[in-house]
Design a protein around this motif. Sequence first.
Motif, PDB file in Angstrom:
ATOM      1  N   ASP A   1       0.823  -1.211   0.000  1.00  0.00           N
ATOM      2  CA  ASP A   1       0.000   0.000   0.000  1.00  0.00           C
ATOM      3  C   ASP A   1       0.857   1.260   0.000  1.00  0.00           C
ATOM      4  OD1 ASP A   1      -2.903  -1.099   2.002  1.00  0.00           O
ATOM      5  OD2 ASP A   1      -2.325  -1.457  -0.093  1.00  0.00           O
TER       6      ASP A   1
ATOM      7  N   THR B   1       3.898   1.593  -1.006  1.00  0.00           N
ATOM      8  CA  THR B   1       4.599   1.660  -2.296  1.00  0.00           C
ATOM      9  C   THR B   1       3.687   2.208  -3.382  1.00  0.00           C
ATOM     10  OG1 THR B   1       5.919  -0.254  -1.624  1.00  0.00           O
ATOM     11  CG2 THR B   1       5.908   0.282  -3.954  1.00  0.00           C
ATOM     12  N   LEU B   2       2.454   1.744  -3.387  1.00  0.00           N
ATOM     13  CA  LEU B   2       1.500   2.209  -4.389  1.00  0.00           C
ATOM     14  C   LEU B   2       1.222   3.703  -4.214  1.00  0.00           C
ATOM     15  CD1 LEU B   2      -0.531   1.780  -6.675  1.00  0.00           C
ATOM     16  CD2 LEU B   2      -2.137   0.823  -4.999  1.00  0.00           C
TER      17      LEU B   2
ATOM     18  N   GLU C   1       1.972   6.838  -6.879  1.00  0.00           N
ATOM     19  CA  GLU C   1       0.960   7.784  -7.343  1.00  0.00           C
ATOM     20  C   GLU C   1       1.382   9.223  -7.051  1.00  0.00           C
ATOM     21  OE1 GLU C   1      -1.408   6.849  -9.186  1.00  0.00           O
ATOM     22  OE2 GLU C   1      -1.605   4.706  -8.753  1.00  0.00           O
TER      23      GLU C   1
ATOM     24  N   GLY D   1      -5.464   8.475  -9.475  1.00  0.00           N
ATOM     25  CA  GLY D   1      -4.336   8.557  -8.548  1.00  0.00           C
ATOM     26  C   GLY D   1      -4.781   9.036  -7.179  1.00  0.00           C
TER      27      GLY D   1
ATOM     28  N   PHE E   1      -7.834   9.127  -5.995  1.00  0.00           N
ATOM     29  CA  PHE E   1      -8.802   8.187  -5.439  1.00  0.00           C
ATOM     30  C   PHE E   1      -8.084   7.045  -4.740  1.00  0.00           C
ATOM     31  CE2 PHE E   1     -13.046   6.482  -5.238  1.00  0.00           C
ATOM     32  CZ  PHE E   1     -12.853   5.127  -5.128  1.00  0.00           C
ATOM     33  N   ILE E   2      -7.061   6.527  -5.382  1.00  0.00           N
ATOM     34  CA  ILE E   2      -6.300   5.425  -4.801  1.00  0.00           C
ATOM     35  C   ILE E   2      -5.618   5.848  -3.508  1.00  0.00           C
ATOM     36  CG2 ILE E   2      -4.237   3.981  -5.148  1.00  0.00           C
ATOM     37  CD1 ILE E   2      -5.117   3.839  -8.146  1.00  0.00           C
TER      38      ILE E   2
ATOM     39  N   ALA F   1      -8.164   6.177  -0.865  1.00  0.00           N
ATOM     40  CA  ALA F   1      -8.769   4.901  -0.486  1.00  0.00           C
ATOM     41  C   ALA F   1      -7.828   4.098   0.407  1.00  0.00           C
ATOM     42  CB  ALA F   1      -9.123   4.095  -1.741  1.00  0.00           C
ATOM     43  N   ILE F   2      -6.545   4.261   0.172  1.00  0.00           N
ATOM     44  CA  ILE F   2      -5.566   3.478   0.926  1.00  0.00           C
ATOM     45  C   ILE F   2      -5.175   4.138   2.245  1.00  0.00           C
ATOM     46  CG2 ILE F   2      -3.132   2.788   0.935  1.00  0.00           C
ATOM     47  CD1 ILE F   2      -3.435   1.996  -1.967  1.00  0.00           C
TER      48      ILE F   2
ATOM     49  N   LYS G   1      -1.300   6.366   7.371  1.00  0.00           N
ATOM     50  CA  LYS G   1      -1.932   5.046   7.364  1.00  0.00           C
ATOM     51  C   LYS G   1      -1.835   4.454   8.755  1.00  0.00           C
ATOM     52  CE  LYS G   1      -2.489   0.730   4.956  1.00  0.00           C
ATOM     53  NZ  LYS G   1      -3.941   0.938   4.834  1.00  0.00           N
TER      54      LYS G   1
ATOM     55  N   PHE H   1       4.377  -5.022  -9.591  1.00  0.00           N
ATOM     56  CA  PHE H   1       3.838  -3.723  -9.193  1.00  0.00           C
ATOM     57  C   PHE H   1       3.080  -3.098 -10.350  1.00  0.00           C
ATOM     58  CE2 PHE H   1       3.400   0.157  -6.898  1.00  0.00           C
ATOM     59  CZ  PHE H   1       3.376   1.141  -7.882  1.00  0.00           C
TER      60      PHE H   1
ATOM     61  N   SER I   1      -1.806   3.394 -11.084  1.00  0.00           N
ATOM     62  CA  SER I   1      -2.949   3.815 -11.895  1.00  0.00           C
ATOM     63  C   SER I   1      -2.591   4.005 -13.364  1.00  0.00           C
ATOM     64  CB  SER I   1      -3.569   5.099 -11.327  1.00  0.00           C
ATOM     65  OG  SER I   1      -2.638   6.162 -11.375  1.00  0.00           O
TER      66      SER I   1
END
Lengths: 141, 124
Positions: free
Chosen positions: A52, A54-55, A59, A112, A114-115, A118-119, A138, B73, B76
Amino acid sequence: MGHTGHMDRSVGGLTGEHVLSVPADLSRIASLRNRVSDVARAEGAEDSVVGDLTLVVSELATNVVQHSDASQISLVLRHEPGRWVLEVDDAGDEDTLDPDSPPDPEALSGRGLFIVQAIMDEVESVERGGSRFLRCIKLVG
Amino acid sequence: MGESLTLSCGSAPSPVDSGLMSEAVSRLNVSVEGSVVAVEGDVDAHTCPDLIAALEPLPGSGDVRVDVSAVGFMDSSGLRALIGAHQNAEAAGRRLVVARPSSAVLRLIEISGLSDHLHVESVD
């Protein structure tokens, strides 16, 4: 200051705070992700939290490259009791900063943002010393 | 026999990085055989153009299967590539199937609320 892409200069007196910076180039975001996942794992984060973070970093870093004129992507990753704090320097033009103006509407538009929202449990735009950054939190454990 | 195409994206470290062995540049390999597009590596804003290029012609016939089992990985940018190809497939009366999704891809699709929008093959 040369752009050597040096990473992980810990600063300040905060325990476990990591300052990561890479040139603002899409091709450099992978190294930023790898460093973030290294830090998170070293501090005992579960795989899902590592993924999470990392994502979210990917973004936010992409946004800096695509929607700002910053030459560096700078972020701070901090593990506090019960939570991870991620701060990304928006690195906008300080001279034209107007505290009353709305944030760049193009910033973090679409999926981007939104993610990220959301996380992360909290996402806020913070102004400090004339520059803006995004603080994301987080909650863990 | 189907056409085979391999696209590779990734740049060598610049001389200034030579001392930083831990630095890694996004690497993505996309190979196409028939109507199966196999994706391996990281899909981000830097590497996604190769994925987009591979999906754009909607290779093969029938379902276009995008095998993402080897995707470690995806962010978006990759999602946009999949959504675009999904829409192109629908317009052509075909389907784009996200096949053998890795946990990273599954997480991304779920968190983005697209589990029911994209055709995602369940993991056996």
